[in-house]
Design a protein around this motif. Structure first.
Motif, mmCIF file in Angstrom:
data_model
loop_
_atom_site.group_PDB
_atom_site.id
_atom_site.type_symbol
_atom_site.label_atom_id
_atom_site.label_comp_id
_atom_site.label_asym_id
_atom_site.label_seq_id
_atom_site.Cartn_x
_atom_site.Cartn_y
_atom_site.Cartn_z
ATOM 1 N N VAL A 1 0.842 -1.198 -0.120
ATOM 2 C CA VAL A 1 -0.123 -0.122 0.001
ATOM 3 C C VAL A 1 0.985 1.283 0.034
ATOM 4 O O VAL A 1 0.560 2.221 -0.724
ATOM 5 N N HIS A 2 1.973 1.173 0.885
ATOM 6 C CA HIS A 2 2.780 2.367 0.794
ATOM 7 C C HIS A 2 3.448 2.606 -0.731
ATOM 8 O O HIS A 2 3.118 3.885 -0.970
ATOM 9 N N ALA A 3 3.835 1.501 -1.391
ATOM 10 C CA ALA A 3 4.455 1.835 -2.814
ATOM 11 C C ALA A 3 3.208 2.382 -3.645
ATOM 12 O O ALA A 3 3.468 3.026 -4.488
ATOM 13 N N ALA A 4 2.090 1.750 -3.460
ATOM 14 C CA ALA A 4 0.993 2.001 -4.496
ATOM 15 C C ALA A 4 0.238 3.393 -4.264
ATOM 16 O O ALA A 4 -0.226 4.113 -4.989
ATOM 17 N N SER A 5 0.590 3.939 -3.029
ATOM 18 C CA SER A 5 -0.020 5.286 -2.497
ATOM 19 C C SER A 5 0.694 6.539 -2.695
ATOM 20 O O SER A 5 0.484 7.527 -2.034
ATOM 21 N N ASP A 6 1.935 6.522 -3.496
ATOM 22 C CA ASP A 6 2.948 7.528 -3.576
ATOM 23 C C ASP A 6 3.425 7.761 -2.021
ATOM 24 O O ASP A 6 3.817 8.780 -1.639
ATOM 25 N N GLY A 7 3.635 6.399 -1.099
ATOM 26 C CA GLY A 7 4.123 6.928 0.084
ATOM 27 C C GLY A 7 3.199 7.512 1.177
ATOM 28 O O GLY A 7 3.670 7.664 2.148
ATOM 29 N N ARG A 8 2.231 7.599 0.814
ATOM 30 C CA ARG A 8 1.043 8.328 1.842
ATOM 31 C C ARG A 8 0.753 7.411 2.936
ATOM 32 O O ARG A 8 0.312 8.010 3.779
ATOM 33 N N LEU B 1 13.303 9.926 11.127
ATOM 34 C CA LEU B 1 12.987 8.838 11.677
ATOM 35 C C LEU B 1 11.930 7.973 10.737
ATOM 36 O O LEU B 1 11.317 6.931 10.923
ATOM 37 N N THR B 2 11.357 8.897 9.674
ATOM 38 C CA THR B 2 10.075 8.160 8.955
ATOM 39 C C THR B 2 10.614 8.141 7.476
ATOM 40 O O THR B 2 11.540 8.354 6.985
ATOM 41 N N GLY B 3 9.686 7.444 6.733
ATOM 42 C CA GLY B 3 9.938 7.362 5.293
ATOM 43 C C GLY B 3 9.836 5.470 5.390
ATOM 44 O O GLY B 3 11.002 5.233 5.282
ATOM 45 N N GLN B 4 9.075 5.054 5.147
ATOM 46 C CA GLN B 4 8.690 3.450 5.245
ATOM 47 C C GLN B 4 9.827 2.797 4.390
ATOM 48 O O GLN B 4 10.509 1.926 4.678
ATOM 49 N N SER B 5 9.873 3.205 3.091
ATOM 50 C CA SER B 5 10.588 2.526 1.938
ATOM 51 C C SER B 5 12.188 2.917 2.283
ATOM 52 O O SER B 5 12.983 2.101 1.832
ATOM 53 N N ARG B 6 12.332 3.947 3.076
ATOM 54 C CA ARG B 6 13.730 4.343 3.293
ATOM 55 C C ARG B 6 14.174 3.656 4.596
ATOM 56 O O ARG B 6 15.285 3.320 4.482
ATOM 57 N N VAL B 7 13.646 3.541 5.383
ATOM 58 C CA VAL B 7 14.035 3.261 6.722
ATOM 59 C C VAL B 7 13.693 1.810 7.151
ATOM 60 O O VAL B 7 14.236 1.274 8.183
ATOM 61 N N LEU B 8 12.983 1.096 6.368
ATOM 62 C CA LEU B 8 12.877 -0.349 6.886
ATOM 63 C C LEU B 8 12.960 -1.206 5.489
ATOM 64 O O LEU B 8 12.651 -0.779 4.405
ATOM 65 N N THR B 9 13.472 -2.363 5.825
ATOM 66 C CA THR B 9 13.767 -3.459 4.674
ATOM 67 C C THR B 9 13.252 -4.713 5.039
ATOM 68 O O THR B 9 13.616 -5.001 6.155
ATOM 69 N N LEU B 10 12.128 -5.329 4.376
ATOM 70 C CA LEU B 10 11.547 -6.362 4.569
ATOM 71 C C LEU B 10 12.263 -7.456 3.891
ATOM 72 O O LEU B 10 11.749 -7.342 2.494
ATOM 73 N N GLU B 11 12.843 -8.728 4.195
ATOM 74 C CA GLU B 11 13.097 -9.678 3.110
ATOM 75 C C GLU B 11 13.018 -10.953 3.869
ATOM 76 O O GLU B 11 13.694 -11.212 4.968
ATOM 77 N N ASN B 12 12.281 -11.809 3.297
ATOM 78 C CA ASN B 12 11.932 -13.074 3.545
ATOM 79 C C ASN B 12 11.481 -13.396 5.058
ATOM 80 O O ASN B 12 11.999 -14.071 5.969
ATOM 81 N N GLY B 13 10.504 -12.606 5.585
ATOM 82 C CA GLY B 13 10.011 -12.491 6.701
ATOM 83 C C GLY B 13 11.124 -11.849 7.867
ATOM 84 O O GLY B 13 10.858 -11.821 9.160
ATOM 85 N N THR B 14 11.999 -10.996 7.619
ATOM 86 C CA THR B 14 12.842 -10.873 8.367
ATOM 87 C C THR B 14 12.972 -9.172 8.195
ATOM 88 O O THR B 14 13.141 -8.597 7.031
ATOM 89 N N LEU B 15 13.028 -8.334 9.075
ATOM 90 C CA LEU B 15 12.846 -6.949 9.021
ATOM 91 C C LEU B 15 14.160 -6.323 9.688
ATOM 92 O O LEU B 15 14.644 -6.609 10.326
ATOM 93 N N ARG B 16 14.732 -5.170 8.905
ATOM 94 C CA ARG B 16 15.817 -4.493 9.424
ATOM 95 C C ARG B 16 15.699 -2.730 9.190
ATOM 96 O O ARG B 16 14.941 -2.614 8.308
ATOM 97 N N LYS B 17 16.182 -2.188 10.275
ATOM 98 C CA LYS B 17 15.726 -0.914 10.057
ATOM 99 C C LYS B 17 17.249 -0.234 9.792
ATOM 100 O O LYS B 17 18.090 -0.437 10.363
#
Length: 340
Positions: free
Chosen positions: A108-115, A150-166
Motif C-alpha cells: 500500500v505504501h508503494a502504490a499510494s505514493d508513500g502516503r 525517523l520516517t519514510g517506510q521505504s527508506r528506513v525499513l527493509t523486509l526480506e523473507n520475513g526478516t525486518l531491518r531498520k
C-alpha cells in the motif's frame, strides 16, 4: 431499534443493525461485544440453523484478539511490535502474521505514493496527536525535519523473507492505521471456523461482513456525516463479503492563529493535510487493506486518490467540503459498480 448507533472512534463508520432488532431472532443471532485495542468490538453472527456453542465462539473471538494484541499492540511493551521497535539496526525475524501485515503495508505504501506509512508515528507525536495527548501548537520547522529523519517506510525499513531491518535505529513501526483491520480479519477467520457463513465483525469502525444479515439482505453500513460535534448518517452502503473502513479528519484537530490542523499527517511533507477531502471510505477484499487504503486515500485527497483508486481498481468514495456548509461525494468506478 429507533436509531443507528455510533460504533466508530477513528474511522467513523456507523453500523445499521435495525433489521436484526426487528427480527428478534434470539436463537438465530449471536452477538458479542467488548473492548480491544483501545476501542469497542462488535460481532454479529447468524447460526444458519447450525448448533453453535456460544461460549466456545466467544472464547475463540477473545483468543484471536489476544493474539493480535500480543503481536501488534504499540501500547504493550511486551508485544512483538514493541520488541521490534526497541531493536537497533540488527535484522529481526517476524512472526508469520506480522510479516504478512508488513508485506501488505509495503504494498500500500508503494502504490499510494508513500502516503500510507507505518513509520509516521514521530510526526503524529510531534503535532500533538499521539499517545501523550494534544499539545495544540504548530511545531518548528527544525523539529519537523528532525522527526522526518525517523520516517519514510521505504527508506528506513527493509523486509526480506520475513526478516525486518531498520536503517535508522530510532525508527519505529506504528500500526493503528492497519492493525485494527487485521484484527477484524483474524476474528472473521475464527467465526468462519465454526461454519458460520453470515456475520459481521467490527473493531473501532473497521469491519468485515460475510453473506447477509438476518433479513436476507446485504449488511447496511452507514458512513457518518463529516460534521464536527454531530453524529448522523451521511449515506448508507451495502457491504457483503468485503472489508470496509473510513478515515476522516473532522474529529481530531486543533486550531492555531485561525488555521485548522488535522490529525491526518502527510508523511511526505511532515504536516497535516490541507486539501478539501474530509472523508474516504474503502471497500476491499479484507478489512486490513480497507483500513490501510482508507488512510492512504484521505492523505492523498480526492484528486490524486481517485487516480490511484482507478489504477488499482479500488472501491472508494470521497466526501469533500463544498462551500461553507456543504459536502459532495465522488465515487470510484469500482465503488459505483458494487453499489449498483
Amino acid at each position: 431499534m429507533s436509531g443507528i448507533p455510533t460504533l466508530s472512534r477513528r474511522s467513523f463508520l456507523i453500523l445499521s443493525t435495525a433489521a436484526l432488532a426487528a427480527c428478534n431472532l434470539e436463537d438465530e443471532v449471536l452477538k458479542f461485544t467488548g473492548m480491544t485495542m483501545g476501542t469497542q468490538y462488535n460481532v454479529v453472527a447468524l447460526k444458519g440453523g447450525k448448533a453453535v456453542d456460544r461460549a466456545a465462539l466467544a472464547a475463540a473471538i477473545d483468543t484471536a484478539l489476544a493474539q493480535v494484541n500480543d503481536e501488534m499492540s504499540n501500547w504493550d511493551a511486551t508485544s512483538e511490535i514493541s520488541r521490534v521497535n526497541a531493536a537497533g539496526t540488527e535484522a529481526v525475524r517476524l512472526s508469520p502474521a506480522l510479516a504478512d501485515l508488513m508485506e501488505n503495508a509495503n504494498a500500500v505504501h508503494a502504490a499510494s505514493d508513500g502516503r500510507f506509512d507505518v513509520t509516521v508515528g514521530p510526526l503524529i507525536d510531534l503535532w500533538g496527536f499521539g499517545a501523550a495527548g494534544s499539545t495544540a501548537h504548530v511545531p518548528e520547522e527544525g523539529a519537523i525535519a528532525e522527526a522526518r529523519v525517523l520516517t519514510g517506510q521505504s527508506r528506513v525499513l527493509t523486509l526480506e523473507n520475513g526478516t525486518l531491518r531498520k536503517s535508522v535505529a530510532g525508527a519505529e513501526i506504528y500500526l493503528p492505521a492497519i492493525g485494527k483491520g487485521h484484527g477484524v480479519d483474524r476474528v472473521a477467520t475464527a467465526v468462519r471456523s465454526f461454519g458460520i457463513e453470515n456475520f459481521m465483525v467490527e473493531i473501532g469502525g473497521d469491519l468485515y461482513t460475510a453473506g447477509h444479515n438476518a433479513d436476507g439482505t446485504p449488511w447496511h453500513i452507514g458512513i457518518e456525516s463529516p460534521v464536527a460535534g454531530a453524529r448522523s448518517v451521511y449515506s448508507v452502503v451495502d457491504v457483503s463479503n468485503l472489508g470496509m473502513a473510513t478515515s476522516g479528519d473532522y474529529r481530531n484537530y486543533f486550531e492555531a492563529d485561525g488555521t485548522r490542523y488535522s490529525h491526518i499527517i502527510d508523511p511526505t511533507t511532515g504536516r497535516p493535510i490541507t486539501h478539501n477531502t474530509v472523508s474516504a471510505s474503502v471497500l476491499t477484499e479484507n478489512a486490513m487493506l480497507a483500513d490501510a487504503w482508507s488512510t492512504a486515500m484521505l492523505v492523498l485527497g480526492r484528486d490524486r486518490g481517485l487516480e490511484i483508486a482507478e489504477a488499482q481498481n479500488l472501491a472508494v468514495v470521497f466526501i469533500d467540503r463544498d462551500g461553507a456548509e456543504g459536502y459532495k461525494t465522488t465515487e470510484s468506478s469500482r465503488f459505483s459498480a458494487l453499489q449498483a
